[in-house]
Motif scaffolding. Structure first.
Motif, PDB file in Angstrom:
ATOM      1  N   GLN A 179      11.382 -42.696  -1.051  1.00  0.00           N
ATOM      2  CA  GLN A 179      10.151 -41.975  -1.379  1.00  0.00           C
ATOM      3  C   GLN A 179       9.386 -41.714  -0.078  1.00  0.00           C
ATOM      4  O   GLN A 179       9.599 -42.400   0.914  1.00  0.00           O
ATOM      5  N   ILE A 180       8.538 -40.716  -0.099  1.00  0.00           N
ATOM      6  CA  ILE A 180       7.670 -40.423   1.044  1.00  0.00           C
ATOM      7  C   ILE A 180       6.225 -40.507   0.570  1.00  0.00           C
ATOM      8  O   ILE A 180       5.865 -39.920  -0.458  1.00  0.00           O
ATOM      9  N   LEU A 181       5.414 -41.252   1.318  1.00  0.00           N
ATOM     10  CA  LEU A 181       4.003 -41.413   0.998  1.00  0.00           C
ATOM     11  C   LEU A 181       3.267 -40.142   1.422  1.00  0.00           C
ATOM     12  O   LEU A 181       3.309 -39.770   2.600  1.00  0.00           O
ATOM     13  N   MET A 182       2.631 -39.466   0.487  1.00  0.00           N
ATOM     14  CA  MET A 182       2.017 -38.162   0.769  1.00  0.00           C
ATOM     15  C   MET A 182       0.513 -38.206   0.524  1.00  0.00           C
ATOM     16  O   MET A 182       0.018 -39.071  -0.193  1.00  0.00           O
ATOM     17  N   PRO A 183      -0.243 -37.249   1.075  1.00  0.00           N
ATOM     18  CA  PRO A 183      -1.672 -37.156   0.763  1.00  0.00           C
ATOM     19  C   PRO A 183      -1.850 -36.934  -0.748  1.00  0.00           C
ATOM     20  O   PRO A 183      -0.930 -36.436  -1.410  1.00  0.00           O
ATOM     21  N   PRO A 184      -3.027 -37.265  -1.274  1.00  0.00           N
ATOM     22  CA  PRO A 184      -3.228 -37.196  -2.736  1.00  0.00           C
ATOM     23  C   PRO A 184      -3.444 -35.773  -3.229  1.00  0.00           C
ATOM     24  O   PRO A 184      -4.490 -35.438  -3.784  1.00  0.00           O
ATOM     25  N   PHE A 185      -2.436 -34.919  -3.034  1.00  0.00           N
ATOM     26  CA  PHE A 185      -2.453 -33.576  -3.609  1.00  0.00           C
ATOM     27  C   PHE A 185      -1.673 -33.655  -4.919  1.00  0.00           C
ATOM     28  O   PHE A 185      -0.995 -34.627  -5.197  1.00  0.00           O
ATOM     29  N   ASP A 186      -1.741 -32.578  -5.708  1.00  0.00           N
ATOM     30  CA  ASP A 186      -0.934 -32.505  -6.927  1.00  0.00           C
ATOM     31  C   ASP A 186       0.320 -31.697  -6.582  1.00  0.00           C
ATOM     32  O   ASP A 186       0.227 -30.494  -6.352  1.00  0.00           O
ATOM     33  N   TYR A 187       1.479 -32.349  -6.544  1.00  0.00           N
ATOM     34  CA  TYR A 187       2.722 -31.643  -6.204  1.00  0.00           C
ATOM     35  C   TYR A 187       3.229 -30.972  -7.473  1.00  0.00           C
ATOM     36  O   TYR A 187       3.280 -31.594  -8.533  1.00  0.00           O
ATOM     37  N   ASP A 188       3.563 -29.689  -7.364  1.00  0.00           N
ATOM     38  CA  ASP A 188       3.702 -28.894  -8.580  1.00  0.00           C
ATOM     39  C   ASP A 188       5.142 -28.460  -8.855  1.00  0.00           C
ATOM     40  O   ASP A 188       5.693 -28.760  -9.904  1.00  0.00           O
ATOM     41  N   LEU A 189       5.729 -27.698  -7.962  1.00  0.00           N
ATOM     42  CA  LEU A 189       7.093 -27.222  -8.177  1.00  0.00           C
ATOM     43  C   LEU A 189       7.899 -27.480  -6.923  1.00  0.00           C
ATOM     44  O   LEU A 189       7.328 -27.753  -5.864  1.00  0.00           O
ATOM     45  N   GLY A 190       9.218 -27.348  -7.045  1.00  0.00           N
ATOM     46  CA  GLY A 190      10.066 -27.566  -5.888  1.00  0.00           C
ATOM     47  C   GLY A 190      11.291 -26.677  -5.919  1.00  0.00           C
ATOM     48  O   GLY A 190      11.584 -26.024  -6.926  1.00  0.00           O
ATOM     49  N   ASP A 191      11.980 -26.640  -4.820  1.00  0.00           N
ATOM     50  CA  ASP A 191      13.287 -25.990  -4.761  1.00  0.00           C
ATOM     51  C   ASP A 191      13.991 -26.523  -3.522  1.00  0.00           C
ATOM     52  O   ASP A 191      13.344 -26.943  -2.556  1.00  0.00           O
ATOM     53  N   ALA A 192      15.320 -26.500  -3.562  1.00  0.00           N
ATOM     54  CA  ALA A 192      16.096 -26.976  -2.425  1.00  0.00           C
ATOM     55  C   ALA A 192      16.490 -25.790  -1.558  1.00  0.00           C
ATOM     56  O   ALA A 192      16.773 -24.710  -2.072  1.00  0.00           O
ATOM     57  N   GLY A 193      16.506 -26.013  -0.242  1.00  0.00           N
ATOM     58  CA  GLY A 193      17.021 -24.998   0.670  1.00  0.00           C
ATOM     59  C   GLY A 193      18.500 -24.785   0.401  1.00  0.00           C
ATOM     60  O   GLY A 193      19.168 -25.640  -0.196  1.00  0.00           O
ATOM     61  N   LYS A 194      19.019 -23.630   0.796  1.00  0.00           N
ATOM     62  CA  LYS A 194      20.447 -23.374   0.646  1.00  0.00           C
ATOM     63  C   LYS A 194      20.953 -22.575   1.839  1.00  0.00           C
ATOM     64  O   LYS A 194      20.156 -21.954   2.551  1.00  0.00           O
ATOM     65  N   LEU A 195      22.253 -22.594   2.059  1.00  0.00           N
ATOM     66  CA  LEU A 195      22.882 -21.932   3.214  1.00  0.00           C
ATOM     67  C   LEU A 195      22.073 -22.228   4.477  1.00  0.00           C
ATOM     68  O   LEU A 195      22.007 -23.379   4.882  1.00  0.00           O
ATOM     69  N   VAL A 196      21.391 -21.217   5.101  1.00  0.00           N
ATOM     70  CA  VAL A 196      20.698 -21.491   6.363  1.00  0.00           C
ATOM     71  C   VAL A 196      19.626 -22.580   6.236  1.00  0.00           C
ATOM     72  O   VAL A 196      19.349 -23.299   7.198  1.00  0.00           O
ATOM     73  N   SER A 197      19.013 -22.704   5.067  1.00  0.00           N
ATOM     74  CA  SER A 197      17.951 -23.705   4.912  1.00  0.00           C
ATOM     75  C   SER A 197      18.445 -24.969   4.198  1.00  0.00           C
ATOM     76  O   SER A 197      17.633 -25.797   3.762  1.00  0.00           O
ATOM     77  N   ASP A 198      19.767 -25.114   4.068  1.00  0.00           N
ATOM     78  CA  ASP A 198      20.331 -26.321   3.461  1.00  0.00           C
ATOM     79  C   ASP A 198      19.848 -27.539   4.263  1.00  0.00           C
ATOM     80  O   ASP A 198      19.773 -27.480   5.491  1.00  0.00           O
ATOM     81  N   GLY A 199      19.503 -28.609   3.575  1.00  0.00           N
ATOM     82  CA  GLY A 199      18.995 -29.803   4.256  1.00  0.00           C
ATOM     83  C   GLY A 199      17.485 -29.966   4.092  1.00  0.00           C
ATOM     84  O   GLY A 199      16.928 -30.976   4.482  1.00  0.00           O
ATOM     85  N   TRP A 200      16.857 -28.963   3.508  1.00  0.00           N
ATOM     86  CA  TRP A 200      15.405 -29.028   3.308  1.00  0.00           C
ATOM     87  C   TRP A 200      15.058 -28.951   1.837  1.00  0.00           C
ATOM     88  O   TRP A 200      15.790 -28.382   1.043  1.00  0.00           O
ATOM     89  N   MET A 201      13.920 -29.548   1.485  1.00  0.00           N
ATOM     90  CA  MET A 201      13.356 -29.432   0.146  1.00  0.00           C
ATOM     91  C   MET A 201      11.942 -28.888   0.306  1.00  0.00           C
ATOM     92  O   MET A 201      11.248 -29.229   1.268  1.00  0.00           O
ATOM     93  N   PHE A 202      11.523 -28.058  -0.633  1.00  0.00           N
ATOM     94  CA  PHE A 202      10.191 -27.448  -0.575  1.00  0.00           C
ATOM     95  C   PHE A 202       9.408 -27.802  -1.844  1.00  0.00           C
ATOM     96  O   PHE A 202       9.964 -27.733  -2.941  1.00  0.00           O
ATOM     97  N   PHE A 203       8.162 -28.173  -1.668  1.00  0.00           N
ATOM     98  CA  PHE A 203       7.312 -28.530  -2.819  1.00  0.00           C
ATOM     99  C   PHE A 203       5.954 -27.842  -2.683  1.00  0.00           C
ATOM    100  O   PHE A 203       5.304 -27.988  -1.642  1.00  0.00           O
ATOM    101  N   THR A 204       5.512 -27.135  -3.727  1.00  0.00           N
ATOM    102  CA  THR A 204       4.141 -26.614  -3.681  1.00  0.00           C
ATOM    103  C   THR A 204       3.171 -27.733  -4.042  1.00  0.00           C
ATOM    104  O   THR A 204       3.543 -28.719  -4.693  1.00  0.00           O
TER     105      THR A 204
END
Ligand code: CUK
Ligand code: CUA
Length: 612
Positions: free
Chosen positions: A217-242
């Motif tokens: 787990q990663i300790l994050m600031p107290p925002f409300d994390y809403d949606l996510g998606d995983a990187g693919k091909l060139v961005s493989d290895g990353w995760m994105f969260f609004t």
């Protein structure tokens, strides 16, 4: 500015509400729609008797706790997969194994199904679904059954930004919509900004068996994390969260959390997170490896994004990160190459709790004027993108790279998610798109105050999108995924040689009752048209385990075991063994019978349970 945009949304919503007053059933075909167009639409969606749909759609069932399976383009609801709620139709939540899996929680709020992937393509092996009580489940698509529920996991509260998987199903994702003190303890909301924490988590998936385990787990600031998606091909290895509520506000969030013009997308380098944990740089909180960005740099960055974003979606080539600002009229596109350059050059404007904030102007590619209230984006072929507009109640079609908005199709009404055929893969099919609407008022025969939600099928093969069909679903659809039917290879019976259940029996002469002290085990066989033994007797207070094996090896030959007055209801598929354990609390005679119509003598399939 904040309240201005909010007022705009409210006005638009009110306008919508007055536009859909109830009507009597009658033809409300739009003026000017020719009969030939209707005939054409009907032909496109019609799957004649005996034919099969070319696609499956797996739709989340929201707080019903289920997943609904549809055929596309017929939009026929063909199956319900119970996941987080008991479902008497399949006996789910009544037998020992599924009861144990549910862990005493009788509901879950399912939002995002994620099909397993290999090299960024759906591989038809598993379906993962998240739910708000900090859980994630795995459905095996070999038999369409829930096989594992992980959680509620510690520290993470309100698992909404989940269960998006990485391109080779290395990880499913989790994130907290609701921050709370970590570790969990009672702290007043007056200390929200400093004492409450958000959590982003990686759920490791065993590549052979699909078994999930909480990796970090990663300790994050107290925002409300809403949606996510995983990187693919060139961005493989990353995760994105609004995230929203980067104001760190409490109370009436509809006002207090809409102050800032920009919120953030958190981007996580999951391989770096993996490495940090392997190198022992994580703390252990409540049994979980937790990475604190104050102590470990280079794991997570924040991208400023249009006010209160909702969906974040990575394009099929992995180059673009598309985020929708639900209180805006634009969807924002970030360029992955620019994100990497900015990180390399330390092009930051500051930080939030030691997490670097990237410079908006350096990483943004476009603000696409799609329309009001953009929520989610799906993709077709040739760089076409489709964004749902909640406030406008429409889908906008636009192009990656040129950012031109070329078409809009109205939805009835108030679309949330949308899903395209093979839409989250590296190669979407570009033919079918389904709008998953929050309302449907006036589009169906009235069924009282609880109206069904509508799903609308759109043809996206041509320049102009065409609405073809209205289908309805149980509350409350959020996301769905559409996969080519030939990628899924379900079995129809459990092969006898695979049944390793310790209480399985295959011959009626092995059926019967054994006793050890107050523990009674009943080995039972179900086969057309007898439940053997046809009666059995125990003593009041005994702990009884009934183990039933359905020895059929024929498709569709399911048998049930309904025990009256004891709240026991099992369904046993061909070749399967299920157990139920209970205390014989009530003296007397109780009938059990087969609940699944199985033969002409189904009604004879019955017996007696006697408690003396
Ligand atoms: S959320 Cu429901 S419309 Cu839970 Cu994915 Cu966007
Ligand atoms: Cu077995 Cu009905």
């Amino acid at each position: 500015v904040g309240t201005g945009a909010l007022a705009l949304v409210l006005v638009a919503l009110m306008a919508f509400a007055s536009a859909c007053t109830p009507r009597q059933p009658e033809s409300r075909r739009a003026a000017g729609v020719a009969t030939s167009d209707i005939a054409l639409a009907a032909q496109k969606v019609y799957v004649p008797p005996g034919d099969l749909d070319p696609y499956y759609m797996f739709a989340s069932g929201g707080h019903s706790g289920n997943v609904y399976v549809y055929g596309v383009p017929s939009m026929r609801h063909i199956s319900t997969i119970p996941v987080f709620s008991p479902y008497p139709a399949t006996g789910y939540g009544f037998d020992d194994d599924s009861k144990r899996m549910l862990g005493g929680l009788n509901w879950g709020d399912v939002h995002h199904p994620a099909l397993s992937e290999t090299k960024g393509e759906y591989d038809g092996r598993w379906l993962f679904v998240n739910e708000m009580n900090g859980r994630i489940a795995r459905i095996d698509l070999r038999d369409f059954k829930t096989k594992q529920i992980l959680g509620p996991v510690p520290n993470l509260h309100g698992n909404h930004a989940s269960s998006f998987v990485t391109p080779n199903t290395e990880y499913a994702m989790m994130a907290s919509r609701f921050s709370r003190p970590v570790p969990q303890r009672p702290v007043g909301v007056d200390k929200y900004a400093t004492e409450y924490k958000g959590i982003i988590a990686g759920v490791k998936i065993d590549p052979a068996r699909g078994e999930m385990s909480l990796a970090w787990q990663i300790l994050m600031p107290p925002f409300d994390y809403d949606l996510g998606d995983a990187g693919k091909l060139v961005s493989d290895g990353w995760m994105f969260f609004t995230s929203y509520n980067t104001e760190r506000a409490t109370g009436k969030l509809e006002v207090t959390a809409s102050q800032r013009d920009r919120d953030y997308i958190a981007m996580v380098d999951w391989r770096a997170a993996e490495k940090a944990v392997a190198e022992g740089r994580a703390d252990t909180i409540d049994g979980v490896k937790v990475i604190d960005p104050n102590k470990v740099a280079g794991i997570v960055y924040l991208i400023p994004c249009g006010k209160s974003p909702h969906g974040v979606d990575v394009s099929p080539d992995g180059k673009y990160i598309v985020a929708s600002g639900k209180l805006q009229g634009v969807t924002t596109v970030f360029n992955f190459e620019k994100l990497q350059t900015a990180i390399r050059n330390n092009d930051f404007t500051g930080d939030e709790d030691a997490i670097p904030v990237l410079k908006y102007e350096s990483v943004k590619d476009a603000e696409v004027p799609v329309g009001l209230g953009p929520l989610h984006t799906q993709f077709g072929t040739d760089g076409w993108a489709y964004t749902s507009l909640f406030v406008d109640s429409a889908i906008a079609k636009w192009k990656l790279g040129t950012w031109e908005v070329v078409d809009k199709v109205p939805m009835s009404y108030s679309i949330g998610h949308l899903t395209a055929a093979e839409g989250d893969t590296v190669s979407p099919d570009g033919n079918w798109l389904v709008g998953l609407n929050k309302l449907s008022h006036g589009r169906h025969l009235s069924v009282g105050p609880s109206q069904p939600e509508s799903s609308q099928l759109v043809d996206i093969t041509e320049e102009k999108m065409k609405l073809l069909y209205d289908a309805f679903t149980e509350p409350e659809p959020h996301y769905a995924q559409i996969v080519k039917a030939d990628k899924i290879k379900p079995i129809e019976v459990y092969p006898k040689e695979e049944n390793k259940h310790p209480l399985a029996i295959w011959d009626v002469k092995d059926a019967g009752v054994t006793r050890q002290g107050k523990k009674v085990t009943v080995k039972m066989i179900a086969v057309r048209s007898t439940l053997t033994p046809t009666d059995f007797t125990v003593n009041e207070g005994d702990e009884v385990t009934v183990a039933i094996t359905n020895i059929e090896q024929t498709t569709d030959e399911l048998h049930g075991f309904g025990l009256l007055d004891y709240n026991i209801n099992l369904v046993i598929d061909p070749g399967e063994t299920k157990t139920v354990t209970f205390t014989a609390r009530k003296k007397g005679v109780y009938a059990y019978y087969c609940t699944n119509f199985c033969s002409a003598l189904h009604q004879e399939m019955q017996g007696y349970f006697i408690v003396q």
